[in-house]
Design a protein around this motif. Structure first.
Motif, PDB file in Angstrom:
ATOM      1  N   ALA A  76       0.813  -1.214   0.000  1.00  0.00           N
ATOM      2  CA  ALA A  76       0.000   0.000   0.000  1.00  0.00           C
ATOM      3  C   ALA A  76       0.850   1.269   0.000  1.00  0.00           C
ATOM      4  CB  ALA A  76      -0.944   0.011   1.196  1.00  0.00           C
ATOM      5  N   THR A  77       2.115   1.149   0.421  1.00  0.00           N
ATOM      6  CA  THR A  77       2.969   2.341   0.534  1.00  0.00           C
ATOM      7  C   THR A  77       4.011   2.444  -0.574  1.00  0.00           C
ATOM      8  OG1 THR A  77       4.508   1.174   2.002  1.00  0.00           O
ATOM      9  CG2 THR A  77       2.682   2.376   3.035  1.00  0.00           C
ATOM     10  N   ASP A  78       4.338   1.336  -1.194  1.00  0.00           N
ATOM     11  CA  ASP A  78       5.364   1.370  -2.237  1.00  0.00           C
ATOM     12  C   ASP A  78       4.918   2.246  -3.415  1.00  0.00           C
ATOM     13  OD1 ASP A  78       6.934  -0.267  -0.752  1.00  0.00           O
ATOM     14  OD2 ASP A  78       6.440  -2.114  -1.843  1.00  0.00           O
ATOM     15  N   GLY A  79       5.788   3.150  -3.808  1.00  0.00           N
ATOM     16  CA  GLY A  79       5.509   4.003  -4.951  1.00  0.00           C
ATOM     17  C   GLY A  79       4.580   5.162  -4.686  1.00  0.00           C
ATOM     18  N   VAL A  80       4.181   5.355  -3.421  1.00  0.00           N
ATOM     19  CA  VAL A  80       3.285   6.462  -3.083  1.00  0.00           C
ATOM     20  C   VAL A  80       4.114   7.734  -2.889  1.00  0.00           C
ATOM     21  CG1 VAL A  80       1.636   7.357  -1.410  1.00  0.00           C
ATOM     22  CG2 VAL A  80       1.602   4.926  -2.011  1.00  0.00           C
ATOM     23  N   VAL A 108       0.292  -1.009   9.204  1.00  0.00           N
ATOM     24  CA  VAL A 108       0.182  -2.469   9.372  1.00  0.00           C
ATOM     25  C   VAL A 108      -1.028  -2.965   8.602  1.00  0.00           C
ATOM     26  CG1 VAL A 108       1.268  -2.343  11.643  1.00  0.00           C
ATOM     27  CG2 VAL A 108      -1.228  -2.239  11.462  1.00  0.00           C
ATOM     28  N   PRO A 109      -1.054  -4.244   8.248  1.00  0.00           N
ATOM     29  CA  PRO A 109      -2.244  -4.785   7.582  1.00  0.00           C
ATOM     30  C   PRO A 109      -3.458  -4.646   8.476  1.00  0.00           C
ATOM     31  CG  PRO A 109      -0.377  -6.285   7.398  1.00  0.00           C
ATOM     32  CD  PRO A 109       0.012  -5.246   8.397  1.00  0.00           C
ATOM     33  N   ALA A 110      -4.618  -4.426   7.881  1.00  0.00           N
ATOM     34  CA  ALA A 110      -5.850  -4.280   8.657  1.00  0.00           C
ATOM     35  C   ALA A 110      -6.111  -5.546   9.436  1.00  0.00           C
ATOM     36  CB  ALA A 110      -7.017  -3.984   7.723  1.00  0.00           C
ATOM     37  N   THR A 111      -6.596  -5.402  10.670  1.00  0.00           N
ATOM     38  CA  THR A 111      -6.892  -6.554  11.525  1.00  0.00           C
ATOM     39  C   THR A 111      -8.196  -7.209  11.110  1.00  0.00           C
ATOM     40  OG1 THR A 111      -7.979  -5.086  13.103  1.00  0.00           O
ATOM     41  CG2 THR A 111      -5.647  -5.539  13.440  1.00  0.00           C
ATOM     42  N   SER A 112      -8.458  -8.382  11.671  1.00  0.00           N
ATOM     43  CA  SER A 112      -9.661  -9.199  11.426  1.00  0.00           C
ATOM     44  C   SER A 112      -9.946  -9.298   9.928  1.00  0.00           C
ATOM     45  CB  SER A 112     -10.861  -8.637  12.204  1.00  0.00           C
ATOM     46  OG  SER A 112     -11.195  -7.356  11.690  1.00  0.00           O
ATOM     47  N   VAL A 115     -10.180  -4.778   5.139  1.00  0.00           N
ATOM     48  CA  VAL A 115      -9.437  -4.719   3.899  1.00  0.00           C
ATOM     49  C   VAL A 115      -8.594  -3.451   3.905  1.00  0.00           C
ATOM     50  CG1 VAL A 115      -9.595  -4.573   1.389  1.00  0.00           C
ATOM     51  CG2 VAL A 115     -11.259  -5.938   2.681  1.00  0.00           C
ATOM     52  N   GLY A 116      -7.337  -3.588   3.504  1.00  0.00           N
ATOM     53  CA  GLY A 116      -6.481  -2.411   3.451  1.00  0.00           C
ATOM     54  C   GLY A 116      -5.489  -2.407   4.597  1.00  0.00           C
ATOM     55  N   VAL A 117      -5.169  -1.225   5.101  1.00  0.00           N
ATOM     56  CA  VAL A 117      -4.148  -1.080   6.134  1.00  0.00           C
ATOM     57  C   VAL A 117      -4.659  -0.198   7.266  1.00  0.00           C
ATOM     58  CG1 VAL A 117      -2.229  -1.383   4.522  1.00  0.00           C
ATOM     59  CG2 VAL A 117      -3.148   0.915   4.950  1.00  0.00           C
ATOM     60  N   THR A 118      -3.941  -0.269   8.376  1.00  0.00           N
ATOM     61  CA  THR A 118      -4.206   0.596   9.525  1.00  0.00           C
ATOM     62  C   THR A 118      -2.974   1.460   9.773  1.00  0.00           C
ATOM     63  OG1 THR A 118      -5.684  -1.027  10.558  1.00  0.00           O
ATOM     64  CG2 THR A 118      -4.722   0.665  11.999  1.00  0.00           C
ATOM     65  N   VAL A 119      -3.191   2.747   9.989  1.00  0.00           N
ATOM     66  CA  VAL A 119      -2.102   3.684  10.247  1.00  0.00           C
ATOM     67  C   VAL A 119      -2.048   3.975  11.731  1.00  0.00           C
ATOM     68  CG1 VAL A 119      -1.167   5.979   9.775  1.00  0.00           C
ATOM     69  CG2 VAL A 119      -2.351   4.719   7.960  1.00  0.00           C
ATOM     70  N   ILE A 120      -0.865   3.818  12.305  1.00  0.00           N
ATOM     71  CA  ILE A 120      -0.674   4.032  13.747  1.00  0.00           C
ATOM     72  C   ILE A 120       0.178   5.295  13.936  1.00  0.00           C
ATOM     73  CG2 ILE A 120       0.230   3.059  15.891  1.00  0.00           C
ATOM     74  CD1 ILE A 120      -0.078   0.287  14.567  1.00  0.00           C
ATOM     75  N   GLU A 124      -1.372  11.903  17.748  1.00  0.00           N
ATOM     76  CA  GLU A 124      -2.420  12.436  16.892  1.00  0.00           C
ATOM     77  C   GLU A 124      -2.320  11.766  15.527  1.00  0.00           C
ATOM     78  OE1 GLU A 124      -1.849  16.593  16.483  1.00  0.00           O
ATOM     79  OE2 GLU A 124       0.102  16.431  15.535  1.00  0.00           O
ATOM     80  N   ALA A 125      -3.382  11.894  14.782  1.00  0.00           N
ATOM     81  CA  ALA A 125      -3.405  11.249  13.464  1.00  0.00           C
ATOM     82  C   ALA A 125      -2.343  11.870  12.566  1.00  0.00           C
ATOM     83  CB  ALA A 125      -4.787  11.395  12.837  1.00  0.00           C
ATOM     84  N   PRO A 126      -1.490  11.059  11.962  1.00  0.00           N
ATOM     85  CA  PRO A 126      -0.462  11.582  11.043  1.00  0.00           C
ATOM     86  C   PRO A 126      -1.091  12.017   9.723  1.00  0.00           C
ATOM     87  CG  PRO A 126      -0.366   9.195  11.115  1.00  0.00           C
ATOM     88  CD  PRO A 126      -1.406   9.612  12.133  1.00  0.00           C
ATOM     89  N   GLY A 127      -1.483  13.289   9.661  1.00  0.00           N
ATOM     90  CA  GLY A 127      -2.217  13.805   8.510  1.00  0.00           C
ATOM     91  C   GLY A 127      -1.544  13.565   7.172  1.00  0.00           C
ATOM     92  N   PRO A 128      -0.261  13.897   7.010  1.00  0.00           N
ATOM     93  CA  PRO A 128       0.386  13.695   5.706  1.00  0.00           C
ATOM     94  C   PRO A 128       0.372  12.243   5.247  1.00  0.00           C
ATOM     95  CG  PRO A 128       1.699  15.161   7.079  1.00  0.00           C
ATOM     96  CD  PRO A 128       0.625  14.610   7.949  1.00  0.00           C
ATOM     97  N   VAL A 129       0.541  11.310   6.192  1.00  0.00           N
ATOM     98  CA  VAL A 129       0.541   9.894   5.839  1.00  0.00           C
ATOM     99  C   VAL A 129      -0.847   9.454   5.415  1.00  0.00           C
ATOM    100  CG1 VAL A 129       0.996   7.554   6.664  1.00  0.00           C
ATOM    101  CG2 VAL A 129       2.472   9.446   7.391  1.00  0.00           C
ATOM    102  N   VAL A 130      -1.848   9.887   6.176  1.00  0.00           N
ATOM    103  CA  VAL A 130      -3.224   9.528   5.852  1.00  0.00           C
ATOM    104  C   VAL A 130      -3.613  10.092   4.488  1.00  0.00           C
ATOM    105  CG1 VAL A 130      -5.640   9.790   6.531  1.00  0.00           C
ATOM    106  CG2 VAL A 130      -3.893   9.343   8.274  1.00  0.00           C
ATOM    107  N   SER A 131      -3.213  11.334   4.234  1.00  0.00           N
ATOM    108  CA  SER A 131      -3.545  11.960   2.946  1.00  0.00           C
ATOM    109  C   SER A 131      -2.870  11.230   1.788  1.00  0.00           C
ATOM    110  CB  SER A 131      -3.110  13.433   2.948  1.00  0.00           C
ATOM    111  OG  SER A 131      -3.806  14.151   3.952  1.00  0.00           O
TER     112      SER A 131
END
Length: 370
Positions: A76-80, A108-112, A115-120, A124-131
């Motif tokens: 999900a992060t490669d090439g972003v 990290v990969p989404a739990t349970s 689908v997708g990933v979880t950002v830790i 506070e929420a890392p805005g640039p990463v989420v964007s």
């Protein structure tokens, strides 16, 4: 008078080009010796350089965000754009890097069954990463603009302010020089050795050379700044329009210089210069305000690009925006050159008829009379 004496006298009479060169050289040296001119030019050039470099420096400070990625989350992060992936063995290792400040987030990969990933993040929420990881919808434009609106405004404003400052500075210098020579009666001594036409031509040539030199120096400094900061895309787009701007300015300023000199010769006191040169000053100010407020109006810009007094601004802006056909700058330049010739002839007549008339202001009709 003997033949040899007559030949000696003829040799001592300077030719018209030589006289023009002497007067032009005097004007140039007078400007170069002026501390006010040197300081104002340095400030203007520093301002131009700062306007080119600072946006790149301030914007260039945004480095890619380092993120720790676990397992399959790397896909999900490669090439972003804006993200630098740091592979880690597990979530615990990623959290340790986050606490140490070596990464801005852990992906990290989404739990349970997610689908997708979880950002830790840390606190506070890392805005640039989420964007960066957000999926933006595709966008289609019916009439896409060739140039960003903000960039177009900056370029238009740049052409406008440089034209305005240079034309006003050197135009006012010519006007003040003419009136000072007239007020101090120096012009009477000058006219005893040189013609009024040579004197006027020398003043126009000298100040035009200085004005054009200033424009070339500013343009070169701006292009060097763009190249040095790696803004090659902008450099490729603005380069041709800057070159055309220099050409249009060189022709247009001769027109303005002749009018400044001619109108200034109608008065005998420095205090009265502003009253007679105001119409010429307005011809410089009007294009500046038009390009600032109507830079994105194709009709207004098209008209400006063919009106001689605004063509040095309007046509280069249209060239930058890609709105001008290849033949339009040539036609506009031809119109400007023809107008310049007419303005020089009018300025010369006013100058010739008014220069030796002291006291009250010379009326325009009298100045234009044969």
């Amino acid at each position: 008078m003997t033949v040899d004496a007559r030949h000696d006298a003829e040799r001592t009479v300077p030719t018209f080009p030589a006289t023009v060169g002497l007067v032009a050289g005097r004007e140039i040296m007078s400007r170069l010796r002026s501390k006010a001119f040197v300081i104002s030019t340095a400030i203007l050039m520093l301002a131009v350089l700062a306007s080119v470099i600072l946006p790149s420096v301030l914007g260039g400070g945004d480095e890619d965000a380092r993120v720790a990625v676990v397992g399959s989350a790397a896909a999900a992060t490669d090439g972003v754009d804006g993200l630098e992936s740091v592979p880690v063995a597990d979530r615990a290792e990623g959290e340790a890097l986050l606490r140490d400040g070596e990464v801005e987030a852990v992906v990290v990969p989404a739990t349970s069954e997610g689908v997708g990933v979880t950002v830790i993040g840390m606190d506070e929420a890392p805005g640039p990463v989420v964007s960066a990881l957000s999926i933006a919808p595709s966008v289609e434009l019916l009439e896409p603009a060739l140039v960003d609106t903000g960039l177009a405004y900056l370029v238009a404003f740049g052409f406008g302010i440089v034209f305005f400052m240079s034309a006003i500075t050197f135009g006012s210098t010519i006007a003040s020089s003419v009136v000072e020579e007239k007020q101090t009666r120096v012009v009477e001594l000058l006219l005893s050795t040189v013609s009024a036409r040579a004197l006027l031509t020398g003043k126009v040539v000298g100040n035009s050379v200085m004005a054009f030199g200033q424009i070339v120096a500013i343009a070169g400094l701006a292009l060097i700044g763009l190249a040095a900061t790696g803004q090659r895309v902008l450099l490729g787009g603005v380069g041709p329009s800057v070159a055309w701007f220099a050409v249009f300015f060189a022709v247009g300023f001769v027109m303005l210089a002749a009018l400044f000199a001619g109108t200034a010769s109608m008065v005998s006191r420095v205090e009265d210069v502003g009253s007679v040169t105001t119409p010429v000053t307005m011809l410089i100010m009007l294009p500046y305000f038009l390009v600032v407020f109507f830079f994105d109006d194709p009709v207004v810009m098209a008209i400006m690009s063919y009106v001689p007094f605004s063509a040095p601004i309007g046509m280069p802006v249209r060239i930058f925006l890609g709105d001008a056909a290849w033949w339009e700058p040539l036609l506009s330049l031809l119109i400007l050159a023809a107008t310049t010739v007419a303005a020089v002839l009018i300025g010369e007549r006013i100058y010739h008829n008014s220069l030796l008339r002291m006291g009250a202001r010379v009326k325009l009709g009298e100045a234009l009379a044969k």
